[in-house]
Design a protein around this motif. Sequence first.
Motif, short mmCIF file in Angstrom:
data_model
loop_
_atom_site.label_atom_id
_atom_site.label_comp_id
_atom_site.label_asym_id
_atom_site.label_seq_id
_atom_site.Cartn_x
_atom_site.Cartn_y
_atom_site.Cartn_z
N ILE A 80 -13.06 -14.58 10.09
CA ILE A 80 -11.73 -14.34 9.44
C ILE A 80 -11.50 -15.05 8.25
CG2 ILE A 80 -9.26 -14.55 9.70
CD1 ILE A 80 -9.38 -13.50 12.59
N PRO A 81 -11.85 -16.35 8.12
CA PRO A 81 -11.39 -17.09 6.78
C PRO A 81 -12.30 -16.20 5.61
CG PRO A 81 -11.88 -18.52 8.47
CD PRO A 81 -11.98 -17.13 8.89
N GLN A 82 -13.75 -15.91 5.91
CA GLN A 82 -14.36 -15.33 5.03
C GLN A 82 -13.71 -13.96 4.55
OE1 GLN A 82 -16.38 -17.59 4.35
NE2 GLN A 82 -16.62 -16.47 2.29
N MET A 83 -13.24 -13.13 5.56
CA MET A 83 -12.60 -11.90 5.39
C MET A 83 -11.48 -12.16 4.31
SD MET A 83 -12.19 -10.06 8.90
CE MET A 83 -13.42 -10.02 10.12
N CYS A 84 -10.50 -13.04 4.66
CA CYS A 84 -9.22 -13.34 3.81
C CYS A 84 -9.77 -13.50 2.39
CB CYS A 84 -8.29 -14.16 4.45
SG CYS A 84 -7.93 -13.69 6.22
N GLY A 85 -10.89 -14.51 2.57
CA GLY A 85 -11.12 -15.12 1.29
C GLY A 85 -11.97 -14.05 0.61
N CYS A 91 -11.02 -5.19 6.74
CA CYS A 91 -11.12 -6.19 7.81
C CYS A 91 -12.01 -6.08 8.91
CB CYS A 91 -9.91 -6.75 8.23
SG CYS A 91 -8.91 -7.27 6.73
N HIS A 92 -11.66 -4.52 9.49
CA HIS A 92 -12.44 -4.20 10.55
C HIS A 92 -13.80 -3.32 10.32
CE1 HIS A 92 -9.05 -5.36 13.22
NE2 HIS A 92 -8.24 -4.93 12.26
N THR A 93 -14.02 -3.23 9.18
CA THR A 93 -15.03 -2.30 8.86
C THR A 93 -15.18 -0.72 9.23
OG1 THR A 93 -16.64 -2.69 10.77
CG2 THR A 93 -16.63 -4.37 8.83
N THR A 94 -15.91 -0.08 8.89
CA THR A 94 -16.07 1.19 9.13
C THR A 94 -16.62 1.68 10.41
OG1 THR A 94 -17.51 1.82 7.61
CG2 THR A 94 -15.21 2.42 6.94
N LEU A 154 0.67 -1.42 -0.06
CA LEU A 154 0.08 0.14 -0.27
C LEU A 154 0.80 1.29 0.02
CD1 LEU A 154 -3.04 1.03 0.54
CD2 LEU A 154 -2.20 1.66 2.78
N LEU A 155 1.86 1.33 0.94
CA LEU A 155 2.48 2.39 1.29
C LEU A 155 3.66 2.73 0.19
CD1 LEU A 155 2.49 2.06 5.26
CD2 LEU A 155 1.21 3.60 3.81
N SER A 156 4.40 1.71 -0.20
CA SER A 156 5.48 1.97 -1.17
C SER A 156 5.17 1.62 -2.76
CB SER A 156 6.79 1.02 -0.80
OG SER A 156 6.25 -0.27 -0.69
N GLU A 157 4.24 0.89 -2.76
CA GLU A 157 3.70 0.60 -4.23
C GLU A 157 2.58 1.12 -4.56
OE1 GLU A 157 3.99 -3.64 -4.71
OE2 GLU A 157 5.66 -3.99 -3.58
N GLN A 158 1.86 1.72 -3.89
CA GLN A 158 0.48 2.25 -3.95
C GLN A 158 -0.41 1.42 -4.74
OE1 GLN A 158 3.26 4.84 -4.92
NE2 GLN A 158 2.69 5.15 -2.68
N ASN A 159 -0.23 0.43 -4.01
CA ASN A 159 -1.22 -0.95 -4.41
C ASN A 159 -2.68 -0.83 -3.82
OD1 ASN A 159 -2.42 -3.62 -4.75
ND2 ASN A 159 -0.53 -4.43 -5.02
N GLN A 160 -3.56 -0.87 -4.87
CA GLN A 160 -4.98 -0.56 -4.57
C GLN A 160 -5.80 -1.99 -3.90
OE1 GLN A 160 -7.40 2.11 -4.68
NE2 GLN A 160 -7.08 3.21 -6.56
N ASP A 161 -4.94 -3.05 -4.15
CA ASP A 161 -5.61 -4.37 -4.07
C ASP A 161 -5.35 -5.05 -2.58
OD1 ASP A 161 -6.48 -4.90 -6.47
OD2 ASP A 161 -4.61 -5.68 -7.14
N VAL A 162 -4.41 -4.36 -2.09
CA VAL A 162 -4.46 -4.82 -0.69
C VAL A 162 -5.11 -4.33 0.45
CG1 VAL A 162 -1.84 -5.36 -0.65
CG2 VAL A 162 -2.48 -2.93 -0.09
N PRO A 163 -5.55 -4.92 1.36
CA PRO A 163 -6.45 -4.72 2.51
C PRO A 163 -5.87 -3.45 3.44
CG PRO A 163 -5.65 -6.52 3.20
CD PRO A 163 -5.14 -6.24 1.98
N ILE A 164 -6.97 -2.36 3.61
CA ILE A 164 -6.51 -1.45 4.70
C ILE A 164 -7.46 -1.91 5.86
CG2 ILE A 164 -5.68 0.34 3.05
CD1 ILE A 164 -8.48 1.68 3.32
N CYS A 165 -7.18 -0.92 6.98
CA CYS A 165 -7.88 -1.42 8.22
C CYS A 165 -9.25 -1.82 7.97
CB CYS A 165 -7.71 0.00 9.31
SG CYS A 165 -6.08 0.57 9.38
N ILE A 166 -9.97 -0.52 7.29
CA ILE A 166 -11.35 -0.92 7.45
C ILE A 166 -12.13 -1.97 6.65
CG2 ILE A 166 -11.73 1.56 7.83
CD1 ILE A 166 -12.38 1.81 4.70
#
Lengths: 254, 484
Positions: B338-343, B320-323, B306-318
């Motif tokens: 969690i399995p569903q979240m990662c999935g 997994c944790h929702t808003t 996210l931070l060095s490659e500006q990758n939009q695919d990776v998850p940010i806090c929200i």
Amino acid sequence: MKRNRDDGKRMIRRFSRLRIFEHWGIVLSTLILFATGLSQRFWHLDFSQWLILKMGGIDNVRWIHRYAGVFFSFELILNVATAVAGVVRGRWSPSMFITRKDFTDAVENMKYYFGLDDHPAKCDRYDYMEKFEYWTILMGGFLMILTGTVLWFPILVTKILPGEIIPAAKALHSNEALLIFLINALWHIINAVFGPEVFPLDTSIFTGYISRERMAREHPVELARLEEVVPAEPPAVGSDHPAESPVATSGASG
Amino acid sequence: MIKGNGLALCFALVLLAVAPPPGLAREPDLSAQARKCLQCHAKEGIRANFPEDGESVPARVVPAAFKVSVHGILDCTACHAAYLPEIHPKKRFRSREQFRAVTTSACRGCHSIGQIRGNPIHANFLKRESEGEAPVCTDCHQAHTMTPVSGGKIFTNEKQYCMSCHRYQMDMICRNKEKIHLKVDLSELESFAHDKLRCSDCHFGFSQEEHPKRTFRSRRDYTVASSESCRRCHFDKYTKTLDSVHYAILSQGNLNAPVCNDCHGAHGIARVSHTIKGRVLTTQKCRKCHAQVYEMYSKSVHGKALLSEQNQDVPICIDCHTTHDIQNPLTLEYHERIPQMCGNCHANPSVVTKYGLSTDVLKTYLADFHGVTLGFYKKQREKLYKPARPIAVCTDCHGTHSITGAGSSGPPTVKANLVKRCQKCHPDSNENFPNAWLFHYKPSPSKHPLIFIVNAAYRIFLPVMVIGLILQVLLHVWRYAVNR
């Protein structure tokens, strides 16, 4: 040994009380094992999920399965132990052993089915189909006990054996379960319920008696021996030694 | 005569009773004095000059505007006490400052300090007046056009009205002596999401008519209280927050729990942005309180991307944790999700295939002991009982915020770590035990050949046997039927 039914049919004793009891035990334990085991194997089906929830959840189902497995193991061991003891003490003949005659019987029956022969194979106490059923379930049963134990105590097993044994045991356990289930459901139930000679139900394992008419058709060799009549054909090589008492014969490893 | 007088008196009384009160239906006339002053002061361009600082102020009064103002009935000298139509000193004020000071004192002639202080908004000014920096009355109320408080029509919109004071540096003093700055940067407000709102849409209870006095225990108290206004429009989000762990902490009395403003700001509320910049910014919001977690995340395979490659695919806090309905991640319910979240990403080919990752990970997990048990536990919770036993999920082996790529450490390290993890739930297990898990691989001739062979053998043997048995049954029945 023999009794006449009200309608005058002659009945012959086929199974002792021990065998009847044993059969009921197997019916009960396999029904429980199939219900709890196959629903775990096919966990993704709606019916399995409904069944597991009805039985009180996955943990309960697993414990029921294990206890039923223990019960089934005792039955299997008891069956083998009594058979071995009976044969060793000379009281029973090893009528369940697979002999060369079983293969010739199978070929002979095939010929009969296709119209190449005018009579079916003349079988002894247990025909080749019953033997096939018995041995697949007996051997499968031991495989189930072995793999089931591995799955029950994976930590203990991996102390000695490599870890891959566990998923291998799981694969064996669930595949073999399906095999035994199909033999039971397809083969045994069709033969014992929907068989044209016995429909609507082969009652011999519940009452212990079989009609002389069926004996003459399905087990002529044994009938001849019982009635001390020389069989139409000499018994094939390796067939049962004539037992001293028919009662004793009826208790052999069936 | 007496009779005639009586009739005239009655007529006068009726007229008085029927006539509407002055100031409503009938505009008051300017006083004679005012009319006289306006003979000069209505002229355009008339200014008063201050000799000392060389500045000047307009001295023109628009008669029509003055006439409708609340002071339209007054004589000019009521405020401009030093002037009389007859006596008009030429240079009355030395400087603009002096002019402003005198103007303010003119108001005090009628409006007592008590009356001025009665409006809480003035209290702050009075305090600052003593320090010599308060705006004078006419800065807000204008000189000759002030309208009655209840019918202010001077400001074309509310925002303009509020900003007439809130453009100044003002502070609200809390009971714990903390200061809350009340100066509003209008340009900030207008460049963000709420640019079309009126002040009172959020500052409930305040208007051009009302300005209730409010005191807060602390700055934090004020922030928490002001976040309450968001729900008037964002009720769906508000109800979600009621289920959140942040609200749970807040309701236990911990005011440090974040409220709407802490993440969204107050006047500078940004629009929702799904751009990479917006996503990075979101992580920064969480970072304010969860700095340690952020540190771990920023070093993880997801954070780095996210931070060095500006990758939009990776998850940010929200992700997994929702808003808004953020759950306590330490509960069993959360753990089981969690399995569903990662999935969501790792079972989605459009997200992970381009990174060379397998999408079988979720399926293989769900089909194994842990996955099946977990699936039933989730179902059981609704219908039966809640098993208290935690089941290993993705994060138990892969880690959570500090998650690294599966290929970043060699198989021996992975296995060594795995044994430790297994032992947490299976205390007596040894280094063989983790191999009971197939590491998300489907059995194949190269991976787990033993299991592959077992499955393949049965896959051949089972149908052969079934077909054989069926044939035997069919042949038997057929022969039986033929013989009959």
